[in-house]
Design a protein around this motif. Structure first.
Motif, PDB file in Angstrom:
ATOM      1  N   CYS A  18       0.957  -1.003  -0.063  1.00 32.80           N
ATOM      2  CA  CYS A  18       0.063  -0.082  -0.269  1.00 32.80           C
ATOM      3  C   CYS A  18       0.764   1.138  -0.173  1.00 32.80           C
ATOM      4  CB  CYS A  18      -0.925   0.066   1.187  1.00 32.80           C
ATOM      5  SG  CYS A  18      -2.038   1.348   1.399  1.00 32.80           S
ATOM      6  N   ASP A  20      -0.259   3.994   1.186  1.00 32.53           N
ATOM      7  CA  ASP A  20      -0.492   4.887   2.140  1.00 32.53           C
ATOM      8  C   ASP A  20      -0.424   4.581   3.700  1.00 32.53           C
ATOM      9  OD1 ASP A  20      -1.840   7.393   2.592  1.00 32.53           O
ATOM     10  OD2 ASP A  20      -3.741   6.312   3.268  1.00 32.53           O
ATOM     11  N   CYS A  21      -0.137   3.028   3.767  1.00 35.17           N
ATOM     12  CA  CYS A  21       0.117   2.802   5.090  1.00 35.17           C
ATOM     13  C   CYS A  21       0.992   1.331   4.893  1.00 35.17           C
ATOM     14  CB  CYS A  21      -1.201   2.150   5.797  1.00 35.17           C
ATOM     15  SG  CYS A  21      -2.120   0.679   5.286  1.00 35.17           S
ATOM     16  N   SER A  23       0.509  -1.736   5.383  1.00 34.94           N
ATOM     17  CA  SER A  23      -0.239  -2.806   5.037  1.00 34.94           C
ATOM     18  C   SER A  23       0.408  -3.654   3.861  1.00 34.94           C
ATOM     19  CB  SER A  23      -1.462  -2.782   4.881  1.00 34.94           C
ATOM     20  OG  SER A  23      -2.276  -3.954   4.499  1.00 34.94           O
ATOM     21  N   SER A  52      -6.354  -2.541   5.077  1.00 37.63           N
ATOM     22  CA  SER A  52      -6.226  -1.563   6.330  1.00 37.63           C
ATOM     23  C   SER A  52      -6.721  -0.401   6.284  1.00 37.63           C
ATOM     24  CB  SER A  52      -4.737  -1.819   6.716  1.00 37.63           C
ATOM     25  OG  SER A  52      -4.113  -3.217   6.885  1.00 37.63           O
ATOM     26  N   CYS A  53      -6.485   0.487   5.145  1.00 38.84           N
ATOM     27  CA  CYS A  53      -6.665   1.759   5.124  1.00 38.84           C
ATOM     28  C   CYS A  53      -7.714   2.370   4.173  1.00 38.84           C
ATOM     29  CB  CYS A  53      -5.475   2.806   4.997  1.00 38.84           C
ATOM     30  SG  CYS A  53      -4.407   2.627   3.507  1.00 38.84           S
TER      31      CYS A  53
END
Length: 179
Positions: A18, A20-21, A23, A52-53
Motif C-alpha cells: 500500500c 498510504d500505510c 499494509s 487496512s486503510c
C-alpha cells in the motif's frame, strides 16, 4: 477412482504494498474496472483497496490502447464490471507479474472430497482437480484430508508428482493399505 475438487470460495487477497500505510494486503472488493478515454485511446484499470486503510490503487489492464483494438463485447464487460472478467484478470499470472503482486489464497478455497472409506478395496486411487490455480503442497493437502501424520504420508501415499513441490495443477495419488 475418487475425485477431489479444490474450489475457490472467494477471490484471493493480493499481496501488494500500500502507498498510504505499511499494509501489504489488498482486495478487489466488488471488482470494479475504470475505463478512461483520451481521444481515440483507452486506459483500463482494475481498482483494488487496501484492507487496512481502504486506500484505492489501480492495476493496469490496458494502457493507451486504440479503441478499435477492443472487442465491443469485452469493452461492455469492462463497463459493467463483469465478475468473471475480474476473476480472470486477477488469476492471470502475466497480469500479476506486470502489476507486481502475488495472490494470497489463505481462506479463499475449499476442498470438496468424498470420504475415503476404510472398507473399500485397497489401494484407493484419488484424483485431485483444481478449478483455479490455488498453490498447494500435495502432501499437506492429503495429510490434512485423510487425517494422517506427515510421517505416515510417505508410507501410505504414492504420488504421481513429487510431494514437496507446490502445485496448482491436478494430480493423482494412491492410498495404500495400512500394514
Amino acid at each position: 477412482m475418487l475425485s477431489w475438487f479444490v474450489r475457490r470460495t472467494r477471490l484471493p487477497l493480493l499481496s501488494l504494498r500500500c502507498v498510504d500505510c505499511p499494509s501489504e494486503s489488498a482486495t478487489t472488493g466488488e471488482g470494479r474496472f475504470r475505463v478512461n478515454a483520451n481521444g481515440k485511446l483507452l486506459d483500463v484499470w482494475l481498482l483494488v483497496r487496501c484492507v487496512s486503510c481502504d486506500w484505492t490503487s489501480k492495476l493496469t489492464v490496458h494502457e493507451r490502447a486504440p479503441v478499435r483494438s477492443f472487442d465491443p463485447a469485452e469493452l461492455d464487460r469492462y463497463h459493467t464490471n463483469d465478475p468473471e472478467l475480474v476473476a480472470s484478470k486477477l488469476l492471470d499470472p502475466l497480469f500479476a507479474r506486470r502489476n507486481r503482486f502475488t495472490l494470497d489464497w489463505k481462506g479463499a478455497w475449499r476442498l470438496d472430497a468424498p470420504p475415503v472409506r476404510l472398507d473399500e478395496a485397497w489401494p484407493v486411487k484419488v484424483e485431485v482437480l483444481f478449478e483455479d490455480p490455488v498453490p498447494l503442497r500435495p502432501d499437506r493437502l492429503v495429510a490434512r484430508e485423510l487425517g494422517l501424520s506427515r510421517n505416515e504420508v510417505p508410507r501410505r501415499i504414492k504420488f504421481d508428482v513429487p510431494p514437496r513441490r507446490s502445485t496448482s495443477a491436478g494430480f493423482t495419488f494412491t492410498v495404500m493399505a495400512e500394514n
